[in-house]
Design a protein around this motif. Structure first.
Motif: not given
Length: 120
Positions: A6-13, A114-119
């Motif tokens: 997997x790829x493409x996770x991350x931090x997004x608003x 993969x970690x997805x974090x939504x702020x």
């Protein structure tokens, strides 16, 4: 055996978008079902979106209309386009592949997550 990367996770608003990719180690034509699940802290793993037999797709109720699953057969890759992200979408997202064996045998394979974090 199927290896999933997997790829493409991350931090997004909140309100933003992300696209996840899951590359399989073999032709996805040989995989009976493939898709994405997620698990938030303290919660059970849940279906996000998946291809079932043929081109049938299933979506979790909480993501319908916001997330889209797609695939590139030539690249043995499944994608998850996530739009209008919400803080409650924060989770570890796992790619899953299911291969049917003889009779009722079912083999499940998972990516590393993969970690997805939504702020907010």
């Amino acid at each position: 055996q199927v290896q999933l990367v997997e790829s493409g996770g991350g931090l997004v608003q909140a309100g933003g978008s992300l696209r996840l990719s899951c590359a399989a180690s073999r032709s996805i034509f040989s995989i009976n079902a493939m898709g994405w699940y997620r698990q938030a802290p303290g919660k059970q793993r849940e279906l996000v979106a998946a291809f079932r037999s043929g081109s049938t797709t299933n979506y979790g109720d909480s993501v319908k209309g916001r997330f889209t699953i797609s695939r590139d057969n030539a690249k043995n890759t499944v994608y998850l386009q996530m739009n209008s992200l919400k803080p409650e979408d924060t989770a570890v997202y796992y790619c899953n592949a299911e291969v049917h064996g003889i009779g009722m045998e079912r083999y499940q394979y998972w990516g590393q997550g993969t970690q997805v974090t939504v702020s907010s």
